[in-house]
Design an enzyme around this catalytic site. Structure first.
Site, PDB file in Angstrom:
ATOM      1  N   VAL A  92       0.840  -1.208   0.000  1.00  0.00           N
ATOM      2  CA  VAL A  92       0.000   0.000   0.000  1.00  0.00           C
ATOM      3  C   VAL A  92       0.875   1.259   0.000  1.00  0.00           C
ATOM      4  CG1 VAL A  92      -1.983  -1.135   1.058  1.00  0.00           C
ATOM      5  CG2 VAL A  92      -0.223  -0.105   2.546  1.00  0.00           C
ATOM      6  N   HIS A 108      -4.278  -4.263  -2.766  1.00  0.00           N
ATOM      7  CA  HIS A 108      -4.838  -4.027  -1.426  1.00  0.00           C
ATOM      8  C   HIS A 108      -5.030  -2.538  -1.150  1.00  0.00           C
ATOM      9  CE1 HIS A 108      -3.025  -8.168  -0.230  1.00  0.00           C
ATOM     10  NE2 HIS A 108      -4.164  -8.280  -0.886  1.00  0.00           N
TER      11      HIS A 108
HETATM   12  N1  APR Z   1      13.985  -8.747   0.008  1.00  0.00           N
HETATM   13  C1  APR Z   1      13.170  -9.714  -0.482  1.00  0.00           C
HETATM   14  N2  APR Z   1      12.243 -10.373   0.267  1.00  0.00           N
HETATM   15  C2  APR Z   1      12.155 -10.013   1.557  1.00  0.00           C
HETATM   16  C3  APR Z   1      12.980  -9.021   2.150  1.00  0.00           C
HETATM   17  C4  APR Z   1      13.923  -8.379   1.304  1.00  0.00           C
HETATM   18  N3  APR Z   1      14.748  -7.429   1.763  1.00  0.00           N
HETATM   19  N4  APR Z   1      12.639  -8.922   3.476  1.00  0.00           N
HETATM   20  C5  APR Z   1      11.630  -9.801   3.685  1.00  0.00           C
HETATM   21  N5  APR Z   1      11.357 -10.468   2.552  1.00  0.00           N
HETATM   22  C6  APR Z   1      10.327 -11.487   2.318  1.00  0.00           C
HETATM   23  C7  APR Z   1      10.107 -12.422   3.467  1.00  0.00           C
HETATM   24  O1  APR Z   1      10.921 -13.572   3.277  1.00  0.00           O
HETATM   25  C8  APR Z   1       8.607 -12.761   3.320  1.00  0.00           C
HETATM   26  O2  APR Z   1       8.434 -13.913   2.511  1.00  0.00           O
HETATM   27  O3  APR Z   1       9.125 -10.774   2.126  1.00  0.00           O
HETATM   28  C9  APR Z   1       8.028 -11.556   2.581  1.00  0.00           C
HETATM   29  C10 APR Z   1       7.165 -10.682   3.458  1.00  0.00           C
HETATM   30  O4  APR Z   1       6.031 -11.418   3.781  1.00  0.00           O
HETATM   31  P1  APR Z   1       4.854 -10.695   4.583  1.00  0.00           P
HETATM   32  O5  APR Z   1       5.408  -9.918   5.703  1.00  0.00           O
HETATM   33  O6  APR Z   1       3.814 -11.747   4.822  1.00  0.00           O
HETATM   34  O7  APR Z   1       4.290  -9.615   3.557  1.00  0.00           O
HETATM   35  P2  APR Z   1       3.287  -9.896   2.375  1.00  0.00           P
HETATM   36  O8  APR Z   1       3.514 -11.264   1.797  1.00  0.00           O
HETATM   37  O9  APR Z   1       3.373  -8.747   1.437  1.00  0.00           O
HETATM   38  O10 APR Z   1       1.861  -9.859   3.087  1.00  0.00           O
HETATM   39  C11 APR Z   1       0.771 -10.042   2.201  1.00  0.00           C
HETATM   40  O11 APR Z   1      -0.705  -9.762   4.044  1.00  0.00           O
HETATM   41  O12 APR Z   1      -0.954  -8.572   5.935  1.00  0.00           O
HETATM   42  C12 APR Z   1      -1.454  -8.738   4.676  1.00  0.00           C
HETATM   43  O13 APR Z   1      -2.519  -7.255   3.194  1.00  0.00           O
HETATM   44  C13 APR Z   1      -1.316  -7.490   3.865  1.00  0.00           C
HETATM   45  O14 APR Z   1      -0.459  -7.179   1.632  1.00  0.00           O
HETATM   46  C14 APR Z   1      -0.227  -7.831   2.871  1.00  0.00           C
HETATM   47  C15 APR Z   1      -0.398  -9.319   2.733  1.00  0.00           C
END
Ligand code: APR
Ligand code: ZN
Length: 233
Positions: A92, A108
């Site tokens: 977002v 989202h």
């Molecule tokens: N580079 C690449 N990947 C990364 C990095 C980085 N520097 N840091 C973290 N990650 C990866 C982690 O390994 C993890 O798999 O990014 C991912 C983050 O996962 P989440 O925190 O679950 O975020 P996201 O998948 O975008 O969440 C999806 O969940 O909470 C809801 O709506 C919200 O859009 C969000 C959705």
């Protein structure tokens, strides 16, 4: 479909190196808020002011953040192949736009917009508070964050259905796959690329190519793979 179609789907990991915390890294907490309290319809019904304050704080926080190298590389790639590439993000934040990327599809919603609860108008608010804002279309003061909460529909998911039908290549960057089913996508599209930091074999095994790195360190390889796919006859 005259063009080849590449869909790029990003998550919070793409913006992690810009200092924007991912969901799972914050172990379910944003400052003193629990995600359930401020990211769900139930929480919104229970305490609108708390939820609005939460989004005001995240919006204000964005003002001090900068796009990272991965945002810039994706923006450049998308603008070079604007018809072939669809840029979907679960994020977002506005980092891709600030990196110059056009036509970003926010599945989202976005922090920089508000939505009128009276007429549905979506309008730009930038990094400011939503306090006292009124709808530019109908002057109602019943406005809210334009971010999808758990428990409500995500209208932009129609773009996922387009991905299911038209993608010839899919690139998934920095998402845990907890919300959008990246396993389904990887099984559907033969030419599937994953760039992520953490390994999750339950998901990753379905991807043809896997790059385990921070987004800024793995993005050049992603760009090469997409260019090679789009340039091959
Ligand atoms: N580079 C690449 N990947 C990364 C990095 C980085 N520097 N840091 C973290 N990650 C990866 C982690 O390994 C993890 O798999 O990014 C991912 C983050 O996962 P989440 O925190 O679950 O975020 P996201 O998948 O975008 O969440 C999806 O969940 O909470 C809801 O709506 C919200 O859009 C969000 C959705
Ligand atoms: Zn309105």
């Amino acid at each position: 479909m005259s063009h080849k179609k590449v869909y790029i789907l990003s998550g919070a990991g793409l913006s992690a190196e810009s200092g924007i915390r991912t969901f799972r890294d914050s172990d379910g907490l944003w400052e003193e808020f629990s995600i359930e309290e401020v990211c769900s319809v139930q929480g919104w019904m229970r305490d609108r002011q708390k939820v609005s304050d939460f989004y005001d704080a995240r919006r204000a926080d964005l003002a001090s953040k900068e796009p990272n190298y991965a945002h810039k590389a994706l923006a450049e790639l998308k603008n070079r192949y604007s018809d072939e590439i669809e840029m979907l993000t679960q994020n977002v934040d506005d980092m891709l736009e600030r990196a110059g990327c056009k036509d970003v599809i926010h599945l989202h919603g976005t922090l920089t917009e508000l939505r009128c609860e009276s007429c549905g108008e979506v309008f730009f608010v930038g990094y400011g508070s939503q306090e006292g804002k009124t709808c530019p279309a109908c002057t109602s003061d019943d406005v809210r964050h334009n971010v999808v909460m758990f428990g409500e529909a995500a209208p932009a998911y129609e773009h996922l259905r387009e991905l299911y039908n038209y993608a010839q290549m899919v690139v998934v960057i920095g998402t845990s796959g907890q919300v959008i089913d990246t396993v389904y996508i990887a099984q559907l599209v033969e030419n599937s690329v994953l760039l992520n930091l953490d390994i999750d074999e339950n998901i990753d095994q379905y991807f043809k190519t896997r790059i385990y790195a921070k987004a800024t360190e793995g993005i050049d390889e992603v760009v090469d793979l997409v260019e090679t796919f789009l340039e091959e006859k």
